[in-house]
Design an enzyme around this catalytic site. Structure first.
Site, PDB file in Angstrom:
ATOM      1  N   HIS A   1      -0.195  -3.360   2.137  1.00 28.20           N
ATOM      2  CA  HIS A   1       0.888  -3.344   3.128  1.00 28.20           C
ATOM      3  C   HIS A   1       1.702  -2.045   3.001  1.00 28.20           C
ATOM      4  O   HIS A   1       1.966  -1.366   4.000  1.00 28.20           O
ATOM      5  CB  HIS A   1       1.758  -4.579   2.896  1.00 28.20           C
ATOM      6  N   GLU A   2       2.074  -1.703   1.778  1.00 24.39           N
ATOM      7  CA  GLU A   2       2.883  -0.488   1.586  1.00 24.39           C
ATOM      8  C   GLU A   2       2.077   0.763   1.940  1.00 24.39           C
ATOM      9  O   GLU A   2       2.618   1.717   2.511  1.00 24.39           O
ATOM     10  CB  GLU A   2       3.401  -0.414   0.144  1.00 24.39           C
TER      11      GLU A   2
ATOM     12  N   HIS B   1       2.203   1.330   5.619  1.00 23.84           N
ATOM     13  CA  HIS B   1       3.451   2.018   5.991  1.00 23.84           C
ATOM     14  C   HIS B   1       3.284   3.519   5.784  1.00 23.84           C
ATOM     15  O   HIS B   1       3.668   4.331   6.631  1.00 23.84           O
ATOM     16  CB  HIS B   1       4.617   1.543   5.114  1.00 23.84           C
TER      17      HIS B   1
ATOM     18  N   HIS C   1       6.427  -2.584  10.769  1.00 26.64           N
ATOM     19  CA  HIS C   1       6.094  -4.009  10.738  1.00 26.64           C
ATOM     20  C   HIS C   1       5.708  -4.469  12.145  1.00 26.64           C
ATOM     21  O   HIS C   1       6.293  -4.015  13.135  1.00 26.64           O
ATOM     22  CB  HIS C   1       7.287  -4.839  10.243  1.00 26.64           C
TER      23      HIS C   1
ATOM     24  N   TYR D   1       5.782 -10.032   9.001  1.00 29.94           N
ATOM     25  CA  TYR D   1       6.530 -10.853   8.044  1.00 29.94           C
ATOM     26  C   TYR D   1       6.053 -12.305   8.101  1.00 29.94           C
ATOM     27  O   TYR D   1       5.543 -12.766   9.124  1.00 29.94           O
ATOM     28  CB  TYR D   1       8.018 -10.834   8.383  1.00 29.94           C
TER      29      TYR D   1
HETATM   30 ZN   LIG Z   1       6.768  -3.626   4.891  1.00 31.72          ZN
END
Ligand SMILES: [Zn+2]
Length: 424
Positions: free
Chosen positions: A154-155, A158, A164, A213
Site C-alpha cells: 500500500h505504501e 503511494h 487512496h 480504507y
Molecule cells: Zn495510505
C-alpha cells in the site's frame, strides 16, 4: 513422533496511523493547490498515511512520476534483517505484479547517487508521500505494526503516485461515509479530491483496491463503521483488504507509467495457497461445529448485543459470533485437517474484555492440543487483524480450533484465511 511447533503472532493495523497536524479542511484544501499557501515550502501535511507536499500537485502531474519507473531506495539499518527482507520482498512482488517479461514498468533499485530517492525507515506509523516529490530524499515510514506485506505494498503504491481510492470524486456513488464517527483531525482522510488532482486514469471505482480504507479505519467508535458500501456494490469484496493488489491497482500503475496493461500475473498467494477461507457471508464454509462443546457459534448480521454491530468484511455484512448469553460455556469450531507443515492463520477477531475470551488451538491425531494464541483482556471493542504463524512438521495432520470461553461479552471472528507458508 516428536513434533516441533513454532508459533508467532502479529496484530497488524489495517488502517494507517495519523501522525501530524490539526488543520481544518478549508486550510488544507487550499494548501494542496499548486500555489498560494501559508505553509512553509518544506512543511509536509499528513493526511492519514499520506504525506503531501504543500506546494505540489499529486498524481495528475507527470513530473511526479519516477523517471523510467525507477524508484531508488535505501532501507534503514535500524530494521532487523527479517524486516528488511520483507520490505524488499514486497518490492519484488509489486514488480512481479506489474512488469511483463519484455519491459520493466516499475523497479525499486538500491540507490547509488540518484538525487531523488526514498528512504524507508521505522518511523511513527505507516506513511508515504504521493509520487516523486523532486526534493531529494523522501522518507517513507514503515513503523512498528506496518510490516505486513499488504501494508508495505500500500505504501509503495503511494510512492508510485497514487491516492487512496475513497478520495476519488465519484466515490459517493459507491460508498457511504459516516462523518459523525470520525475525529475532526482525521476528516481530511475522507475528503473527495478533484479530478484535477486525482487522475482516475479512466478506471472504475474499485472497492477491492489495496488503496481503499476499511470500514472502521479512523472510527471513533470502532463498533460503528465509517465507510459502508452502497447496496450491492461490494458483494464478495473485503473493503480495505491488505492482501494483494487488485486488477485495477495493477492496471493503473501500468497505465500511469505507460506500460503494457496486463493484470494476469498478480501474486495472490492468499488465494492460491489458501487451505480454508471464509467471510461468513451466509455460511461457515468448510468449518464445522464441535458437537462436544456446550454452545455453538452462529453466523449473524447486525448487532450481536455485546459484540460487533456489523461484520469486518464491509461494515454491513455478517460474521461468526459466540454470545455471552451462553455464559459459563465454551463454543468450538473446527477447521479441516492440514498436513502441509507451516501455515498462517489470518483472521479478524472482535473480543472485548475482560471476561469472555478466545483460544486458537492446534491439535491432531498424534498431536496433543496446544493453545497457539489466546485473546483475553480488553481489546477495545474493535475488529483486529491477526496473523498467527504455526510451524508444524510436514506430514503431521492437525486442525485449528477456535474455542470461545463465554462470560460477559461476545466473541466474534470474520474473514478467516488459512494459507500455506509463513504469514506475509
Ligand atoms: Zn495510505
Amino acid at each position: 513422533m516428536r513434533c516441533v511447533w513454532t508459533i508467532g503472532i502479529a496484530i497488524i493495523p489495517l488502517c494507517c496511523i495519523l501522525a501530524v497536524p490539526l488543520l481544518d479542511l478549508a486550510e488544507i484544501t487550499a494548501n494542496d493547490g499548486d500555489t498560494s499557501t501559508s505553509v512553509d515550502d518544506t512543511q509536509e501535511i499528513t493526511i492519514g498515511d499520506v504525506i503531501i507536499n504543500a506546494h505540489r500537485n499529486a498524481i495528475s502531474n507527470p513530473n511526479m512520476k519516477w523517471p523510467g519507473g525507477i524508484v531508488p531506495y535505501t532501507i534503514s539499518p535500524l530494521y532487523s534483517m527479517d524486516i528488511q527482507n520483507d520490505i524488499v520482498a514486497a518490492m519484488r512482488q509489486l514488480e512481479q505484479d506489474v512488469n511483463d517479461v519484455v519491459r520493466v514498468c516499475v523497479k525499486f533499485r538500491p540507490r547509488t547517487n540518484e538525487s531523488n530517492y526514498i528512504r524507508i525507515y521505522p518511523g511513527n506509523g505507516c506513511r508515504a508521500a504521493i509520487g516523486m516529490q523532486n526534493r531529494g530524499r523522501q522518507d517513507i515510514s514503515i513503523g512498528r505494526g506496518c510490516e505486513a506485506r499488504g501494508v508495505i505494498l500500500h505504501e509503495l503504491i503511494h510512492v508510485l503516485g497514487f491516492w487512496h481510492e475513497h478520495n476519488r470524486a465519484d466515490r459517493d456513488t459507491y460508498i457511504n461515509i459516516n462523518l459523525t464517527n470520525i475525529r475532526d483531525n482525521t476528516k481530511l482522510d475522507f475528503r473527495q479530491v478533484s479530478s484535477a488532482m486525482l487522475n482516475t486514469l479512466n478506471t472504475p471505482y474499485d472497492l477491492g483496491s489495496i488503496m481503499h480504507y476499511g470500514p472502521y479505519t479512523n472510527a471513533i467508535d470502532k463498533t460503528i463503521p465509517v465507510i459502508t458500501p452502497k447496496p450491492g456494490k461490494a458483494v464478495g469484496i473485503q473493503l480495505g483488504q491488505r492482501m494483494a493488489l487488485s486488477t485495477w491497482d495493477v492496471v493503473r500503475i501500468q497505465r500511469w507509467y505507460g506500460c503494457t496493461e496486463n493484470a494476469s500475473h498478480i501474486t495472490r498467494t492468499y488465494l492460491t495457497d489458501s487451505l480454508a477461507r471464509c467471510d461468513f457471508a451466509s455460511s461457515m464454509c468448510n468449518l464445522t461445529h464441535d458437537t462436544t462443546s456446550e454452545f455453538r457459534w452462529t453466523v449473524m448480521e447486525g448487532s450481536s448485543g455485546a459484540g460487533p454491530r456489523a461484520g469486518n468484511t464491509n461494515g454491513a455484512d455478517s460474521f461468526l459470533v459466540a454470545k455471552e448469553t451462553d455464559n459459563n460455556g465454551t463454543a468450538r469450531i473446527l477447521t479441516p485437517f492440514f498436513n502441509v507443515g507451516a501455515i498462517c492463520v489470518n483472521f479478524f477477531v472482535f473480543q472485548r474484555g475482560p471476561f469472555s475470551y478466545l483460544d486458537v488451538m492446534a491439535s491432531g491425531p498424534i498431536i496433543a492440543p496446544v493453545v497457539v494464541q489466546s485473546f483475553q483482556g480488553n481489546n477495545a471493542n474493535e475488529w483486529l487483524p491477526v496473523h498467527v504463524d504455526i510451524n508444524a512438521p510436514v506430514g503431521a495432520a492437525f486442525q485449528i480450533t477456535f474455542e470461545a470461553h463465554l462470560s460477559s461479552g461476545d466473541v466474534a471472528i470474520d474473514d478467516l484465511n488459512i494459507y500455506k507458508g509463513r504469514c506475509i
